[in-house]
Design an enzyme around this catalytic site. Sequence first.
Site, PDB file in Angstrom:
ATOM      1  CG  ASP A   1      -6.316  -4.470   2.282  1.00  0.00           C
ATOM      2  OD1 ASP A   1      -7.004  -3.619   1.683  1.00  0.00           O
ATOM      3  OD2 ASP A   1      -5.671  -4.219   3.308  1.00  0.00           O
TER       4      ASP A   1
ATOM      5  CG  HIS B   1     -11.963 -20.988  10.654  1.00  0.00           C
ATOM      6  ND1 HIS B   1     -12.685 -22.020  10.082  1.00  0.00           N
ATOM      7  CD2 HIS B   1     -12.861 -20.030  10.986  1.00  0.00           C
ATOM      8  CE1 HIS B   1     -13.965 -21.700  10.089  1.00  0.00           C
ATOM      9  NE2 HIS B   1     -14.105 -20.498  10.638  1.00  0.00           N
TER      10      HIS B   1
ATOM     11  CB  CYS C   1     -14.676 -24.668   7.653  1.00  0.00           C
ATOM     12  SG  CYS C   1     -13.221 -23.745   7.154  1.00  0.00           S
TER      13      CYS C   1
ATOM     14  CB  CYS D   1      -9.675 -23.743   6.906  1.00  0.00           C
ATOM     15  SG  CYS D   1      -9.837 -24.102   8.667  1.00  0.00           S
TER      16      CYS D   1
ATOM     17  CB  CYS E   1     -12.319 -26.953   9.837  1.00  0.00           C
ATOM     18  SG  CYS E   1     -12.721 -25.413  10.679  1.00  0.00           S
TER      19      CYS E   1
ATOM     20  CG  ASP F   1      -0.229  -0.040   2.527  1.00  0.00           C
ATOM     21  OD1 ASP F   1       1.015   0.087   2.538  1.00  0.00           O
ATOM     22  OD2 ASP F   1      -0.900  -0.169   3.562  1.00  0.00           O
TER      23      ASP F   1
HETATM   24 ZN   LIG Z   1     -12.049 -23.775   9.173  1.00  0.00          ZN
END
Ligand SMILES: [Zn+2]
Length: 358
Positions: free
Chosen positions: A272, A343, A311, A313, A316, A89
């Site tokens: 972002d 997550h 989920c 991820c 999980c 940025d």
């Molecule tokens: Zn997750």
Amino acid sequence: MFVESSKNGKFARSGVLSVRGFNVTTPTFMPDGTRGAVKSLTPEMVQSTGVSVVLANTYHLHLMPGEDVVAKLGGLHAFTGQSLPLLTDSGGFQVFSLSHINKITEDGVTFKDPRTGDTVFLSPEKSIQIQMKLGGDMMVAFDDVVSLDKQGRERTLEAFERTHRWLERSIAEFNRLTEGMSDAEKPLLFGVVQGGLDKKLRKKSLEIVQNSSVGGIAIGGLSVGESTAEMHDMLEFLAPLYDDSPRPRFLLGVGDPRDLRKAIECGIDMLDCVLPTRNARHGSVWVTGEKKFNLKSDVHSMVNETIDPKCDCYTCKTGFSRGFLRHQFKVGEPLAGTMASIHNIRYLQRICEDSRTN
Ligand SMILES: [Zn+2]
């Protein structure tokens, strides 16, 4: 540089942004690697969430360790070990939100380094020079930022006018420093649309940025204290005003799931925010249905379920239970924040991915 592959709804779209040999599928969420690292995550962990761009903060890296150190150590990719495309940025937002400002003139901004007390000067030229030295793949023009609640109409107008003069100076410096570079080497420069909650100013600002030679359109000055309804209203207002040029649209600093969905619906390609990682470090996680809960809560102490059974991820999928994560938070084990960050980032990136096919 940006090819729209499909329209998903009235304004929502998906596409591919090509920059410096990278192809980024959009919409995409970009986690903030504030000081070069996404807090508590290795580059591989970041990549496991499916994100395709990481943001780094020019303000923080300029103050410490300094762009010369980063350049000496091979530039941002080598320095951070991150092989995904990197976006820096301009430093503007942090100068105005984190520092004691000494002086804003047409030339630039003088402020105090909060850590050392040293006087630091940033200008459009200086910001571009720092970003070039850092060596990211995408960068942002330096703008004059006003906060919505603290300053009056006169200051808003001054910042609005100055932002566009500074845009021209940012572009001139960018062109000077990238002269002779091939397309494969050249980073992409975003110009920033400002104007607060004033629709007339926003429209004019968007026209100015779209008429300039920047490679991308960034929307700044939202998620800075206005209500959700006000922010959504502005995103809806801007949606039909984007031109057809092949440029990505980046909404700065927005990462609440509802805002993310609204932004994508209104034609935004990239976003972002520090929210997913900051929340995660405090135990707060999002779950299906835009609900959220805090893993530190006692109600999770005996729960053998993962954060979100739906989920995909790492946290999980591997099967870490809420009871385990709560315990790690309680004993101050940093792993808990890491697991929750993975997550939350995945949660936002999945919204982006799902929107591409809807
Ligand atoms: Zn997750």
